[in-house]
Design a protein around this motif. Structure first.
Motif, PDB file in Angstrom:
ATOM      1  N   ARG B 170      -4.137   6.068  -4.396  1.00 54.54           N
ATOM      2  CA  ARG B 170      -3.035   5.046  -3.991  1.00 54.54           C
ATOM      3  C   ARG B 170      -3.535   3.800  -3.065  1.00 54.54           C
ATOM      4  O   ARG B 170      -2.801   2.814  -3.089  1.00 54.54           O
ATOM      5  N   ASN B 171      -4.691   3.975  -2.448  1.00 51.13           N
ATOM      6  CA  ASN B 171      -4.949   2.889  -1.390  1.00 51.13           C
ATOM      7  C   ASN B 171      -5.867   1.920  -2.209  1.00 51.13           C
ATOM      8  O   ASN B 171      -5.884   0.953  -1.855  1.00 51.13           O
ATOM      9  N   LEU B 172      -6.241   1.967  -3.539  1.00 52.29           N
ATOM     10  CA  LEU B 172      -6.991   1.119  -4.570  1.00 52.29           C
ATOM     11  C   LEU B 172      -5.997   0.398  -5.422  1.00 52.29           C
ATOM     12  O   LEU B 172      -6.645  -0.395  -6.096  1.00 52.29           O
ATOM     13  N   LEU B 173      -5.015   0.935  -5.392  1.00 52.02           N
ATOM     14  CA  LEU B 173      -3.944   0.032  -6.447  1.00 52.02           C
ATOM     15  C   LEU B 173      -3.449  -0.995  -6.042  1.00 52.02           C
ATOM     16  O   LEU B 173      -3.125  -1.044  -4.794  1.00 52.02           O
ATOM     17  N   PRO B 174      -3.174  -2.112  -6.734  1.00 52.21           N
ATOM     18  CA  PRO B 174      -2.736  -3.259  -6.252  1.00 52.21           C
ATOM     19  C   PRO B 174      -1.067  -3.207  -6.023  1.00 52.21           C
ATOM     20  O   PRO B 174      -0.446  -2.441  -6.647  1.00 52.21           O
ATOM     21  N   ASP B 175      -0.621  -3.998  -5.064  1.00 51.26           N
ATOM     22  CA  ASP B 175       0.815  -3.911  -4.848  1.00 51.26           C
ATOM     23  C   ASP B 175       1.387  -4.608  -6.015  1.00 51.26           C
ATOM     24  O   ASP B 175       0.834  -5.336  -6.669  1.00 51.26           O
TER      25      ASP B 175
END
Lengths: 381, 360
Positions: B170-175
């Motif tokens: 989740r922390n590595l996916l782009p907004d």
């Protein structure tokens, strides 16, 4: 030359390990009090810290220490330099527990943990809702266990009962930075569950989530709201619930989010359950009976979700991280998908489905009355 | 290898090792600041930029006189006056970079382990060790580099294996929408930290064969990109982009957080101590480059130069930035900017000018 370089590097490896103080560069582990839980209270304008060692270190009973100071860092420093036999050492601290009078110290506690070269961001964070951290830590302590064991048990078991999820200091910092609010697990003192001789006077019981916003505790969620927040954040783990004589274990619950063109946020929760106790005598093998039960489960979860969303709405905070979940629904963000809505203030369309997938060894009720199939039929009606 | 020469692969492994210090110092912050969670995607354009740059540099150096180092080529490109002036300016920059590397290495030790440490003492010890290594033979330094590269590689693999369970996808996916400009800035940051390898062309005269070989250079760049990927994914994936951006040394905060089954934990002090090896290699190499510059300009051996340069850098490091804030400002803005101008501007332009002049 290579030998000279290696000879020069070897002492560096040995001497630059960082384990040591200014005088001796060596500290015997027996001279250290490895602090497992750090409690924080506020009394007479002073910050009071209470520290408890774990019970599993060298099979010694837990020790509890206390010190006070004008700031949290000073109180911790006083504890470290106090005239105890060993030096308080915070490198293995697992839990930070903040008493109700000291909730305003929470930002300082997060800052201290982040800045410290000893403590880790992986430290579990708890807020106490009644009494003081010191009382709880003293009352939970006995020869065989201590507050650290109990908080560790809360961290392990709370998700299984839908009672909460223990967030670390790193989780809280990250949530505050990403969405301006964060959840923290609350606990309170409860009568001891262990009745044997030498048992502690008290134990730790979980409360709802505390919602942090604008650097303070903005509210405490009820048990139902907490369960709903866990569902929406996909944090539920094998939650067990009782429904009119039937107890089911939710083996899976997944929430999905999507932003609709109409401006609504679509929330879909799919749950799978197993029957663990069937005192109502419902014939689970019968699809109609099962559908009724599944509807009851879905309604229960729907109620939890609605209450969680309503609470988030009243606090004007995206406590369940729905904004990010929406953003991640289309991770690469090429043209075509709807823009992310402002989550507080949005309208929702909710859909909850539940499926009973297993009943372990007994599909239909055990014929306790000696009437065999007849009992099952009655129950079906 | 005959007559104290080193292979081009050895040279590139020295360059890779030297880049590890800047990678962990700057990259997590730059990625979190510019690219957010998905900044690791910036390594794809970074790979493209590096590939083109290596190709361009190998073209520029292809028909150069074999055995002539970067200093010699730069001096020949600009003629006796301009060429010497450019070499002296670059030498001055390398001296300043040495001073900064010393000071930032010390700052890392103080912030992460030795909270009560004396900067001057740590800096002097590091400078003395690097000067001793740079006063000897390059082959010895390259040999030490091999040992250190193995050690650091093993530490890196261990750290990644232990940190992996804490990484949240989740922390590595782009907004919602990918920020292309942010990714480009992140790519530039990655290229910048790896571009330290260009300075190692100073040792071209010490390699056998004595010219830039694109294969090992690309391999070293790939190893550097993989190190960047590991550092970025582990730190941003574990700590999240907003928290990573706020931390001074996020990679070491990540290591401090590693805890597997309550068995493997609290080994960050050892990792930091081992990581001194990367700083040592960069410092020793920079001092060696200054020695080669003096030798190019004077035409004779200059063994005392590393000691003198180390003393000057040590003094400059202590005098110029006596507080951590100044070091971090230099680390994030001034040093990368000057480095990019030198590596992608001054050096290729001078080489191009020299090549054109030679054709005429």
């Amino acid at each position: 030359m290579r030998r000279r370089i290696l000879l020069a590097l070897l002492p560096m490896l040995l001497l630059l390990s960082g384990c040591g103080d200014r005088r001796t560069a060596i500290r015997d582990v027996r001279d250290l009090e490895l602090i497992s839980t750090l409690g924080v209270d506020k009394r007479d304008g002073q910050i009071v810290v209470t520290a408890s060692t774990g019970t599993d270190v060298g099979e010694k009973p837990a020790k509890v220490f206390t010190a006070a100071g004008e700031s949290l860092a000073l109180a911790v420093e006083h504890l470290r330099r106090s005239y105890t036999k060993g030096e308080a050492f915070f490198a293995y601290t697992e839990h930070v527990l903040i008493g109700p009078d000291a909730w305003d110290v929470l930002p300082a506690a997060l800052d201290l943990v982040t800045r410290s070269t000893d403590m880790r961001l992986g430290v579990n964070l708890f807020l106490l809702t009644e009494g003081t951290a010191e009382d709880l830590m003293v009352n939970c302590q006995c020869d065989s266990t201590g507050v650290s064991d109990m908080l560790a048990a809360v961290a392990r078991e709370a998700p299984r009962f839908g009672r909460g999820h223990v967030f670390t200091c790193g989780d809280v910092l990250s949530a505050l930075a990403q969405r301006g609010c964060a959840l923290v697990q609350t606990v309170r003192q409860a009568p001891a569950e262990e009745l044997s001789e030498g048992a502690p006077k008290a134990s730790v019981e979980t409360g709802g989530f505390a919602v942090l916003k604008d650097g303070r505790v903005a509210g405490i969620a009820t048990r139902e709201e907490t369960a709903g927040m866990m569902l929406l954040m996909n944090l539920s783990e094998n939650q067990t619930v009782a429904l009119d004589g039937v107890t089911v274990e939710l083996t899976e619950a997944t929430a999905r989010f999507d932003a609709r063109a109409s401006g609504e946020i679509a929330v879909e929760v799919a749950a799978a359950a197993t029957v663990v106790e069937n005192a109502a005598g419902i014939a689970v093998s019968d699809p109609d009976s099962r559908a009724l039960l599944e509807r009851k489960i879905a309604l229960l979860l729907l109620g939890q979700i609605k209450s969680a969303l309503s609470r988030a709405e009243s606090l004007e905070a995206d406590v369940c991280d729905i904004g990010r979940s929406l953003a991640l629904a289309h991770p690469l963000g090429f043209a075509g998908q709807p823009a992310v809505r402002d989550v507080p203030g949005a309208t929702y369309s909710l859909r909850v489905t539940a499926a009973i997938t297993r009943t372990y060894d007994v599909a239909d009720p055990v014929p306790l009355t000696g009437q065999g199939e007849k009992g099952a039929g009655n129950a079906k009606r | 290898m005959q007559n104290g020469k080193i292979s081009f692969s050895q040279l590139m492994s020295m360059a890779f090792l030297s880049a590890l210090g800047p990678v962990i110092r700057l990259l997590p912050w730059a990625f979190a600041r510019f690219g957010g969670g998905a900044s690791f995607l910036a390594l794809l354009p970074a790979a493209g930029i590096l590939y083109i740059f290596i190709y361009g540099m190998s073209r520029l150096l292809r028909r150069g006189k074999p055995g002539v180092s970067l200093w010699g080529l730069l001096r020949a490109s600009g003629g006796p006056v301009i060429g010497t002036a450019v070499c002296l300016l670059l030498g001055l920059w390398l001296l300043a970079y040495t001073a900064f590397t010393l000071r930032s290495g010390v700052e890392r030790l103080i912030s992460c382990v030795y909270t009560e440490g004396k900067p001057w003492l740590l800096s002097t010890v590091m400078a003395a060790l690097a000067a001793a290594a740079a006063s000897g033979r390059l082959k010895s330094l390259a040999g030490a580099g091999r040992v250190l590269a193995l050690l650091l590689g093993a530490v890196m693999v261990l750290v990644c294996a232990l940190a992996l369970p804490g990484v949240r996808v989740r922390n590595l996916l782009p907004d919602a929408r990918l920020d292309w400009s942010g990714l480009l800035w992140s790519a530039l940051a990655a290229v910048n930290v790896l571009s330290v390898g260009v300075y190692f062309l100073v040792f071209l005269g010490d390699t056998e064969p004595r010219t830039l070989r694109p294969g090992p250079a690309r391999l070293a760049a790939l190893a550097g990109l993989l190190a960047c990927l590991a550092v970025a994914v582990m730190t941003v994936g574990t700590l999240s982009a907003p928290v990573t951006e706020k931390l001074q040394f996020p990679f070491f905060v990540l290591i401090r957080n590693i805890r597997e089954l309550r068995i493997a934990e609290r080994f960050e002090a050892l990792v930091i101590a081992v990581w001194v090896g990367a700083d040592f290699m960069l410092l020793a190499s920079l001092l060696f480059m200054l020695r080669r510059l003096a030798e190019t300009l004077t035409g004779r051996g200059c063994r005392p130069v590393p000691a003198l340069a180390a003393a000057a850098a040590n003094a400059a490091g202590m005098l110029v930035s006596d507080d951590a804030f100044a070091v971090h400002r230099l680390s994030k803005y001034a040093i990368p900017l000057i480095n990019i101008v030198v590596v992608f501007g001054v050096i290729p332009i001078m080489l191009r000018v020299g090549k054109k002049a030679k054709k005429r």
